[in-house]
Scaffold this motif. Structure first.
Motif, mmCIF file in Angstrom:
data_model
loop_
_atom_site.group_PDB
_atom_site.id
_atom_site.type_symbol
_atom_site.label_atom_id
_atom_site.label_comp_id
_atom_site.label_asym_id
_atom_site.label_seq_id
_atom_site.Cartn_x
_atom_site.Cartn_y
_atom_site.Cartn_z
ATOM 1 N N SER A 13 0.791 -1.228 0.000
ATOM 2 C CA SER A 13 0.000 0.000 0.000
ATOM 3 C C SER A 13 0.828 1.285 0.000
ATOM 4 C CB SER A 13 -0.912 0.026 1.236
ATOM 5 O OG SER A 13 -1.488 1.311 1.352
ATOM 6 N N TYR A 107 -3.692 8.853 -7.904
ATOM 7 C CA TYR A 107 -4.108 7.525 -7.421
ATOM 8 C C TYR A 107 -5.223 6.954 -8.307
ATOM 9 C CZ TYR A 107 -6.460 4.039 -4.560
ATOM 10 O OH TYR A 107 -7.066 2.877 -4.114
ATOM 11 N N GLU A 108 -6.258 7.762 -8.548
ATOM 12 C CA GLU A 108 -7.404 7.213 -9.265
ATOM 13 C C GLU A 108 -7.067 6.877 -10.721
ATOM 14 O OE1 GLU A 108 -10.500 9.476 -6.281
ATOM 15 O OE2 GLU A 108 -10.426 10.093 -8.386
ATOM 16 N N MET A 111 -4.811 3.813 -10.742
ATOM 17 C CA MET A 111 -5.544 2.556 -10.506
ATOM 18 C C MET A 111 -6.318 2.155 -11.764
ATOM 19 S SD MET A 111 -5.104 1.100 -7.622
ATOM 20 C CE MET A 111 -6.538 0.243 -6.994
ATOM 21 N N LYS A 112 -6.906 3.158 -12.436
ATOM 22 C CA LYS A 112 -7.661 2.853 -13.669
ATOM 23 C C LYS A 112 -6.721 2.245 -14.711
ATOM 24 C CE LYS A 112 -10.225 6.219 -15.409
ATOM 25 N NZ LYS A 112 -10.853 7.579 -15.499
ATOM 26 N N LEU A 114 -3.879 0.548 -14.101
ATOM 27 C CA LEU A 114 -3.445 -0.805 -13.703
ATOM 28 C C LEU A 114 -4.573 -1.817 -13.850
ATOM 29 C CD1 LEU A 114 -1.261 0.052 -10.565
ATOM 30 C CD2 LEU A 114 -0.491 -0.489 -12.889
ATOM 31 N N ARG A 115 -5.808 -1.302 -13.922
ATOM 32 C CA ARG A 115 -6.959 -2.201 -14.090
ATOM 33 C C ARG A 115 -7.452 -2.200 -15.539
ATOM 34 N NH1 ARG A 115 -10.062 0.103 -8.775
ATOM 35 N NH2 ARG A 115 -9.370 -1.469 -7.270
ATOM 36 N N PHE A 159 3.835 6.243 -5.091
ATOM 37 C CA PHE A 159 3.154 5.911 -6.350
ATOM 38 C C PHE A 159 4.134 5.765 -7.518
ATOM 39 C CE2 PHE A 159 -1.042 5.862 -4.803
ATOM 40 C CZ PHE A 159 -1.071 6.756 -3.744
ATOM 41 N N TRP A 162 4.625 2.388 -9.073
ATOM 42 C CA TRP A 162 3.706 1.851 -10.085
ATOM 43 C C TRP A 162 4.246 2.045 -11.493
ATOM 44 C CZ3 TRP A 162 -1.872 3.799 -8.459
ATOM 45 C CH2 TRP A 162 -2.219 3.163 -7.266
ATOM 46 N N CYS A 166 3.222 0.092 -14.916
ATOM 47 C CA CYS A 166 2.556 0.778 -16.043
ATOM 48 C C CYS A 166 3.268 0.435 -17.349
ATOM 49 C CB CYS A 166 2.588 2.287 -15.838
ATOM 50 S SG CYS A 166 1.579 2.828 -14.467
ATOM 51 N N VAL A 208 0.076 -6.887 -9.083
ATOM 52 C CA VAL A 208 -0.863 -6.263 -10.033
ATOM 53 C C VAL A 208 -1.341 -7.310 -11.036
ATOM 54 C CG1 VAL A 208 -1.093 -4.589 -11.903
ATOM 55 C CG2 VAL A 208 0.099 -3.945 -9.803
ATOM 56 N N ARG A 212 -5.136 -8.589 -11.552
ATOM 57 C CA ARG A 212 -5.824 -8.540 -12.856
ATOM 58 C C ARG A 212 -6.379 -9.917 -13.212
ATOM 59 N NH1 ARG A 212 -4.727 -4.347 -16.503
ATOM 60 N NH2 ARG A 212 -4.423 -5.785 -18.231
#
Ligand SMILES: N[C@@H](CCC(=O)N[C@@H](CSO)C(=O)NCC(=O)O)C(=O)O
Length: 218
Positions: A13, A107-108, A111-112, A114-115, A159, A162, A166, A208, A212
């Motif tokens: 986290s 963050y948002e 996250m979008k 990574l998803r 962050f 990440w 990515c 990640v 997924r």
């Protein structure tokens, strides 16, 4: 060292990393407790009954919740060396604005990404635009706190872990998209407080990919 300082967190986290980096920067002795979010501990549910989220700082048995609030608390309780938030009200307001920006936009959109299903080009575009705003704010400075590794630096540096994911997932080369921000990230990662806190980006990528798969995302 300080008696009775515990941090509830989870290894991957970025929010928990913020609190740990702040504690390390201040040289505070603390006990780290890894939480299992699939079956939350009594300690977590008692300490953060409203959000039931980590991180939670326990100081002399009293819980402080929300990562940016925890960092601010640490800065006030252990003022000594290395101030984290600026004392000037205007500079403070800017620091709170940009850390909020990280919480909401970085963050948002991260996250979008990574998803993302498929190529994730749209998500990569949005994430990159948000990173470019941060890079513009940093400008030619060493840190977001100027010469000081401060509040926004602590808010954002987790962050950067990440970026590796990515690139692996949708080919976004962050160091080419935002070279000055990438250079800032490398400067921060050389600090002991950051180096000893952030997990290996390859381990983050594994989690990640695992996530997924669990979500059936191709
Ligand atoms: N705004 C908060 C977010 C913490 C959070 O999302 N924590 C997650 C783990 S990291 O993704 C969490 O505890 N989730 C548990 C749950 O949602 O049940 C902060 O800044 O501390």
């Amino acid at each position: 060292g300080e008696k009775g300082v515990k941090l509830l967190g989870i290894w991957y986290s970025p929010f928990g990393h913020r609190a740990r980096i702040a504690l390390e920067e201040k040289g505070v002795d603390y006990e780290y407790i890894e939480e299992d979010l699939s079956s939350k501990s009594e300690l977590l549910l008692k300490s953060n009954p409203i959000q039931k989220k980590v991180p939670v700082l326990l100081h002399n048995g009293k819980p402080i919740c929300e990562s940016l609030i925890i960092v601010q608390y640490i800065d006030e309780v252990w003022p000594g060396k290395k101030p984290i938030l600026p004392s000037d009200p205007y500079d403070r307001a800017q620091a709170l604005f940009w850390s909020d920006y990280v919480d909401k936009k970085i963050y948002e959109s991260g996250m979008k990404l990574l998803r993302a299903v498929g190529e994730g080009q749209e998500e990569a575009k949005e994430f990159t635009e948000n990173l470019k705003n941060l890079e513009a704010e940093l400008g030619e400075r060493k840190f977001f706190g100027g010469e000081v590794f401060g509040f926004v630096d602590i808010a954002m540096v987790p962050f950067t872990n990440w970026f590796y994911s990515c690139e692996a997932i949708c080919g976004l080369k962050v160091d080419e998209a935002v070279p000055k921000l990438a250079a800032w990230a490398n400067r921060c990662r050389e600090r002991e407080s950051v180096a000893k806190t952030l997990p290996d980006p390859k381990k983050v990528l594994e989690s990640v990919v695992d996530f997924r798969k669990k979500m059936g995302i191709q």
